[in-house]
Every structure is written in C-alpha cells, then in structure tokens.
Design an enzyme around this catalytic site. Structure first.
Site, mmCIF file in Angstrom:
data_model
loop_
_atom_site.group_PDB
_atom_site.id
_atom_site.type_symbol
_atom_site.label_atom_id
_atom_site.label_comp_id
_atom_site.label_asym_id
_atom_site.label_seq_id
_atom_site.Cartn_x
_atom_site.Cartn_y
_atom_site.Cartn_z
ATOM 1 N N ARG A 34 0.803 -1.230 0.000
ATOM 2 C CA ARG A 34 0.000 0.000 0.000
ATOM 3 C C ARG A 34 0.836 1.281 0.000
ATOM 4 O O ARG A 34 0.324 2.338 -0.369
ATOM 5 C CB ARG A 34 -0.953 0.006 1.192
ATOM 6 C CG ARG A 34 -2.034 -1.055 1.093
ATOM 7 C CD ARG A 34 -3.153 -0.827 2.076
ATOM 8 N NE ARG A 34 -4.187 -1.843 1.967
ATOM 9 C CZ ARG A 34 -5.296 -1.868 2.695
ATOM 10 N NH1 ARG A 34 -5.515 -0.914 3.595
ATOM 11 N NH2 ARG A 34 -6.188 -2.819 2.535
ATOM 12 N N ASP A 144 -13.435 10.035 13.023
ATOM 13 C CA ASP A 144 -12.569 9.038 12.401
ATOM 14 C C ASP A 144 -11.145 9.569 12.443
ATOM 15 O O ASP A 144 -10.924 10.784 12.496
ATOM 16 C CB ASP A 144 -12.991 8.765 10.953
ATOM 17 C CG ASP A 144 -12.506 7.406 10.467
ATOM 18 O OD1 ASP A 144 -13.300 6.455 10.475
ATOM 19 O OD2 ASP A 144 -11.322 7.294 10.100
#
Length: 270
Positions: A34, A144
């Site tokens: 990633r 978040d």
C-alpha cells in the site's frame, strides 16, 4: 516494490500501534503493497528514510497520508441490521423517556468511516421522533482518524447502489438525486451529523457524556490491551444506563469489561 527490512518494519508498526492503536505486526506485506508506489513517487529509494521521517513527527501530513493508505474504510448503510432493530425497539424509547425533560441526546459514531453509520442513525432518529424531531437535539458526533475519509463523508454523496440496503421510502424522504445514479443526503439528515477527526488513543474529553456509542468493526485492528483500555475510556464517557454497540465480529474481555453484556455486540453501563 520497495524493500522494507524487518528492523524498519518493527520500527514502523510499533510507532503506529503506540500512537494510533492499530496493530499491523502481522501486516508487513500490506504495508509494502500500500505504501511502495507513493514512496517511490516521493523519491524514496527504500523504507528506511521514510520511517525516519514518520518517527520524527516533523510532518503530520505525512503521518495522515500513511494512515489513510493503511486503514481500511469499508461500511454500508444498515450494516448489522440487528443493532438498528434494537435501537428502534429498546434504546430510543428508553432515551426518549429519560430525556423528556431536556430533549437532548448524545450519540457518538466512533470510527464513522464514509458516513453511512451516522447518517443511518440520524434517519432512525428522524423516523422515531417524527413530527416532534425539530423539538429534539439529536445531533450525532461522527469521528474518524482519517481526514481523507471524513472529507468523503462530509460530501454526503452516494450511488444508487450504496442506497440499496435502505427502505425505498427512505431513499425518497432522505436523499436528493443529483445526477444519474447519484444521490445526496438531505439537509435535515446531513445537518444532524457533526464530523470531527479524532484518534481513539487520545483521552476522551468531549463536553458531554454519551447515551450511546457506536464503535463497530474498529477494534478488530487493535491489540487486546489497546481494546481493553479503549473500552474502559468509553465506559467513563458513557452516562449511567447508556449503551455501547460494537461489531458482531468483535468481542470484549468478560473479566475486565466494565459494561454489562446484553446481546451479541450490545452492552450497557449499569
């Protein structure tokens, strides 16, 4: 793919776990896959100098970008429907009665991802209170760790496929068609959600304690120690009689969990 030595891997995952609670100790390949392309685009030849920069803390934006790439944000409307059935049948009637004097609810969607959860909660609140909804303050705090996913949530825009789990009548009442197969959350629902960045490893110091905390499918990324610590902090941030909903794939340590178990993934503060 850039090379990530065992030493740099350990430095990086320990930093992430210490500061953000996310356990990537068995995710070396995920980190490499990633991050490699973006690191190469920034001119890094390997992970060593990159890890040095991350650990230095000099560039918070670099840390944010890393977390955005490493954390998975998968959610959908009406995920784990049993929770919302219990919300409708048990929690909201209780809260409506216990808050009849101040008409103010305090609900937190912790780890809100792209917004489906807090918007679903808000639609249930609107349905439950009906014509009396304007008389109540039912705003949902949605947090978040990823600013990128919060920016997505704030757009409150979804595809027709995203809306498929919802009742057809809700699609008509709570969404506005903005294009071919594109829908925006209605202002009444959108304004009921307050989005803020928040790291669950930080002390919970919001102004009010919560009647209900949703933290679903977030703690699966945490070590047991981190999870137990977070649950204790959730407990302190919950009013007596308040509820905690976690994901059905998650579990709490019975011997140290301060909440009372009610049903799978549903807990209550005595």
């Amino acid at each position: 793919m850039l090379n990530l030595t065992d030493s740099d891997f350990q430095r990086l995952y320990r930093y992430i776990q210490k500061h953000y609670g996310i356990d990537l100790s068995k995710k070396k390949q995920l980190i490499v896959s990633r991050l490699s392309n973006s690191l190469a685009a920034q001119g890094f030849q390997d992970f060593s100098a990159y890890v040095d920069d991350i650990l230095s803390g000099r560039d918070p934006g670099m840390v944010t970008a890393m977390l955005n790439k490493l954390t998975t944000n998968y959610t959908y409307f009406l995920r784990e429907k049993e929770h919302f059935q219990y919300l409708w049948e048990v929690v909201l009637p209780y809260l409506a009665q216990s808050h009849s004097h101040d008409r103010t609810l305090s609900i937190w969607s912790a780890g809100c991802s792209s917004g489906e959860e807090p918007f679903t909660i808000s639609m249930y609140l609107k349905e439950f209170f009906g014509s009396k909804a304007p008389l109540w303050d039912t705003r949902v705090l949605a947090t978040d760790i990823s600013q990128k996913i919060l920016d997505t949530a704030k757009t409150a825009s979804y595809t027709e496929e995203n809306l498929s789990p919802l009742p057809a009548s809700w699609k008509q009442k709570y969404f506005i068609r903005t294009g071919e197969g594109e829908y925006a959350v209605s202002p009444a629902i959108k304004s009921n959600v307050i989005f803020k960045p928040f790291n669950l490893m930080e002390p919970i110091r919001f102004k009010k304690k919560f009647d209900l905390i949703f933290c679903r499918n977030v703690m699966i990324y945490f070590s047991q120690e981190t999870k137990d610590s977070l649950v204790r902090r959730f407990y302190e941030a919950t009013v007596p009689g308040g509820y905690l909903f976690i994901g059905h794939s998650e579990s709490l340590t019975k011997s140290v969990c301060p909440y009372r178990y009610l049903l799978p993934a549903i807990y209550r503060k005595a």
